[in-house]
Structure formats: C-alpha cells, structure tokens
Design an enzyme around this catalytic site. Structure first.
Site, PDB file in Angstrom:
ATOM      1  N   GLY A  21       0.819  -1.214   0.000  1.00 24.89           N
ATOM      2  CA  GLY A  21       0.000   0.000   0.000  1.00 24.89           C
ATOM      3  C   GLY A  21       0.847   1.256   0.000  1.00 24.89           C
ATOM      4  O   GLY A  21       0.598   2.200   0.748  1.00 24.89           O
ATOM      5  N   ALA A  22       1.854   1.271  -0.869  1.00 24.58           N
ATOM      6  CA  ALA A  22       2.842   2.360  -0.847  1.00 24.58           C
ATOM      7  C   ALA A  22       2.571   3.454  -1.871  1.00 24.58           C
ATOM      8  O   ALA A  22       3.440   4.278  -2.143  1.00 24.58           O
ATOM      9  CB  ALA A  22       4.244   1.781  -1.067  1.00 24.58           C
ATOM     10  N   THR A  23       1.361   3.497  -2.429  1.00 26.03           N
ATOM     11  CA  THR A  23       1.087   4.491  -3.470  1.00 26.03           C
ATOM     12  C   THR A  23       0.529   5.795  -2.917  1.00 26.03           C
ATOM     13  O   THR A  23       0.440   6.783  -3.638  1.00 26.03           O
ATOM     14  CB  THR A  23       0.105   3.927  -4.523  1.00 26.03           C
ATOM     15  OG1 THR A  23      -1.090   3.501  -3.867  1.00 26.03           O
ATOM     16  CG2 THR A  23       0.725   2.749  -5.263  1.00 26.03           C
ATOM     17  N   SER A  24       0.145   5.802  -1.634  1.00 30.74           N
ATOM     18  CA  SER A  24      -0.389   7.037  -1.037  1.00 30.74           C
ATOM     19  C   SER A  24      -0.244   6.971   0.480  1.00 30.74           C
ATOM     20  O   SER A  24       0.111   5.926   1.044  1.00 30.74           O
ATOM     21  CB  SER A  24      -1.868   7.220  -1.406  1.00 30.74           C
ATOM     22  OG  SER A  24      -2.639   6.170  -0.844  1.00 30.74           O
ATOM     23  N   GLY A  25      -0.517   8.110   1.120  1.00 28.81           N
ATOM     24  CA  GLY A  25      -0.587   8.151   2.579  1.00 28.81           C
ATOM     25  C   GLY A  25       0.675   7.701   3.290  1.00 28.81           C
ATOM     26  O   GLY A  25       1.800   7.977   2.842  1.00 28.81           O
ATOM     27  N   ILE A  26       0.477   6.977   4.388  1.00 32.32           N
ATOM     28  CA  ILE A  26       1.603   6.544   5.223  1.00 32.32           C
ATOM     29  C   ILE A  26       2.521   5.598   4.458  1.00 32.32           C
ATOM     30  O   ILE A  26       3.742   5.645   4.608  1.00 32.32           O
ATOM     31  CB  ILE A  26       1.072   5.899   6.523  1.00 32.32           C
ATOM     32  CG1 ILE A  26       0.480   6.996   7.430  1.00 32.32           C
ATOM     33  CG2 ILE A  26       2.171   5.150   7.268  1.00 32.32           C
ATOM     34  CD1 ILE A  26      -0.332   6.484   8.599  1.00 32.32           C
ATOM     35  N   GLY A  27       1.949   4.739   3.612  1.00 28.81           N
ATOM     36  CA  GLY A  27       2.774   3.808   2.840  1.00 28.81           C
ATOM     37  C   GLY A  27       3.731   4.514   1.903  1.00 28.81           C
ATOM     38  O   GLY A  27       4.912   4.175   1.819  1.00 28.81           O
ATOM     39  N   SER A 153      -3.833  -0.103  14.241  1.00 28.69           N
ATOM     40  CA  SER A 153      -4.659   1.034  14.621  1.00 28.69           C
ATOM     41  C   SER A 153      -5.065   0.929  16.083  1.00 28.69           C
ATOM     42  O   SER A 153      -5.283  -0.173  16.599  1.00 28.69           O
ATOM     43  CB  SER A 153      -5.912   1.054  13.746  1.00 28.69           C
ATOM     44  OG  SER A 153      -6.926   1.829  14.341  1.00 28.69           O
ATOM     45  N   TYR A 178     -13.865  -3.027  10.363  1.00 27.75           N
ATOM     46  CA  TYR A 178     -12.516  -2.443  10.275  1.00 27.75           C
ATOM     47  C   TYR A 178     -11.727  -2.740  11.542  1.00 27.75           C
ATOM     48  O   TYR A 178     -10.569  -3.171  11.479  1.00 27.75           O
ATOM     49  CB  TYR A 178     -12.615  -0.932  10.051  1.00 27.75           C
ATOM     50  CG  TYR A 178     -11.267  -0.239  10.026  1.00 27.75           C
ATOM     51  CD1 TYR A 178     -10.442  -0.311   8.906  1.00 27.75           C
ATOM     52  CD2 TYR A 178     -10.804   0.469  11.131  1.00 27.75           C
ATOM     53  CE1 TYR A 178      -9.203   0.304   8.882  1.00 27.75           C
ATOM     54  CE2 TYR A 178      -9.560   1.093  11.124  1.00 27.75           C
ATOM     55  CZ  TYR A 178      -8.767   1.003   9.997  1.00 27.75           C
ATOM     56  OH  TYR A 178      -7.525   1.613   9.980  1.00 27.75           O
TER      57      TYR A 178
END
Length: 275
Positions: A21-27, A153, A178
């Site tokens: 999940g490295a395409t946005s945000g924390i990743g 989380s 979630y």
C-alpha cells in the site's frame, strides 16, 4: 538527536524492504523515508501502473535514486494476486530485511464479500498480509534487524474477532469490521515464526481519517514512527505494540497465546493454506 538519526541512516542503508500500500498516505511516505536512507524499496500498489506512478513520483518529487525503487502490483481483494506477488519477491529478492504490512482500506458501508469468500476489509487489511508474510518467510532474513512491521490502529482495542462469523454476515457494521481487521493484524504480530511488531502511527490525514477524527497529523509524521521500527538500530520484542513511538500494552487478546494460535488456524483456513 542528529547523531542518532545519522546512525539510523547507516544501519538502514543497503537493506531491502517491501512496503504494501505504498502508493499514497503513510505507505508512500514510509517508502520515501526508507529510500532516502539508502534502502531498496519494493513499492507495492493495487496495480502495477499505480505502483509505477508512485515510483515515478518518488523519483521526480523526492529526488529518490531510481535504482533504489521497484514497482510491484497486486490487488489484495484477490488472494491469487498476493501469491503471485510473493513468488516474484522471493525469486527476485531472496534476501528481504523488512516487510511493512501497511495496505489498508476502510470497510465499506455495505457488507461486501470478495471472490475468495471473505469480508473485504478482513481480507485486504489482514488475511492478505497473513498470506504474504507466510509466503515471504523464505526471503525474510532471520539475521539481526530482519523484521515485519504491521501498521495497525488504536481502534483494535474496540474490536472482537467473531470466530464463528468472521465475515460478519449476521451483523455487519463497517466500524466493527474495520476494527476486527486491525485487532487480527495486531494479534498476528505475536506469531512466533517471524519477528514482528505492530504500530498505531497516530491519527493522520489519510484516506482513513474519517474513521477517527476530522483532522490529523501529516502522513509523513505517521510514517516516521513506522520507519523507526524498520531500523535495525531500534531493538524490538516480538509481538510488541507501539502507539506512535511509545511501546504500550495492546488489547488483552493480542497477549493471549491461545488467541494467536486460534487466529492462525482460522486465517490459514480462510486463505486456503490450512487443513
């Protein structure tokens, strides 16, 4: 402080890390910070095109050395794509120092089941990472500093795992679904087969912000807490849970050996790798 961060950079330099999940945000910010410290980063995205776009952005905007980045695509709503991703990583990177299990999604308003037969948030946030981590075991080094970092989380504390109905078909709530996925990911860090920790990176201004609050800190700040745990200079205890930079007790379930074993058995069954 500067000497500590300097030693952190040299300790990380030359290592290889996969960030899901490295395409946005924390990743994305985690990938950037690791690459800036000399790590070869395998940048995972839902598709190969999305992953390549993130790599191109890291090169153009952050000035990251292109030789330090590899783009990899796999849609975690399809477990066979997770298996293909693992096969490729093991073949191309037989020595993997760090796996950052970061890819995540908010559970949708409507109860949604994947083609694999699992509730979508449980699969994307936990089962895909359970499968990926197990398949990457041949590559994940047992040398000092080799580790898995699960981006979890604080909401895991509100959760319970519905053992008889993990898909929550009988009673569905997006927040409960979630939170269940985050509790499972946190419990999974205590799996004795690999050295792993989980971390709540803080409430950050990402796509998941609406689950927590109206405003949050920057994704880069959250990523800093993740990267600190990737650093071999940071000593970790298997199964530990961090709230940002502080090691704290996770939910009681994450400390129960019985729960860890039960979750492993359930997850292996749901990903088709169990008896």
């Amino acid at each position: 402080m500067s000497s500590a961060s300097l030693s952190g950079r040299t300790a990380l330099s030359g290592r290889t890390a996969l960030v899901t999940g490295a395409t946005s945000g924390i990743g994305y910010e985690t990938a950037r910070l690791l690459a800036e410290r000399g790590v070869t980063v395998l940048v995972h995205g839902r598709t190969a095109d999305e992953a390549q776009a993130a790599v191109d952005k890291l090169i153009a905007m952050a000035g990251v050395d292109a030789s330090k980045l590899r783009a990899l695509g796999a849609d975690f709503t399809h477990l066979e794509e997770v298996e293909r991703l693992a096969e490729r990583v093991v073949a191309e990177h037989p020595h993997l120092d760090v796996l950052v299990n970061n890819a995540g999604m908010a559970a949708p308003e409507r109860h949604t089941i994947t083609a694999d037969g699992n509730e979508i948030a449980f699969q994307v946030n936990f089962l895909a990472h359970f499968l990926l981590t197990g398949l990457l075991e041949p590559s994940l080094t047992s040398e000092p500093g080799g580790r898995v970092v699960n981006v979890s989380s604080s909401l895991h504390r509100t959760a319970s795992i519905q053992w008889s109905d993990p898909n929550r078909a009988r009673r569905y709530s997006r927040l409960a679904a979630y939170a269940q996925s985050q509790l499972a990911l946190t419990v999974f860090a205590a799996d004795p087969r690999v050295t792993a920790v989980s971390v709540h990176p803080g409430v950050c201004d990402t796509a998941l912000l609406s689950l927590y609050a109206h405003e949050g800190t920057s994704a880069a700040e959250g990523a800093g807490h993740v990267v600190r745990l990737c650093d071999p200079a940071t000593e970790i205890v298997n199964g530990a849970y961090y709230d940002r930079s502080e090691r704290v007790e996770p939910a009681a379930a994450a400390l129960e050996d019985r729960t860890v074993k039960r979750l492993n058995k359930l997850a292996a069954l749901l990903v088709g790798h169990g008896s």
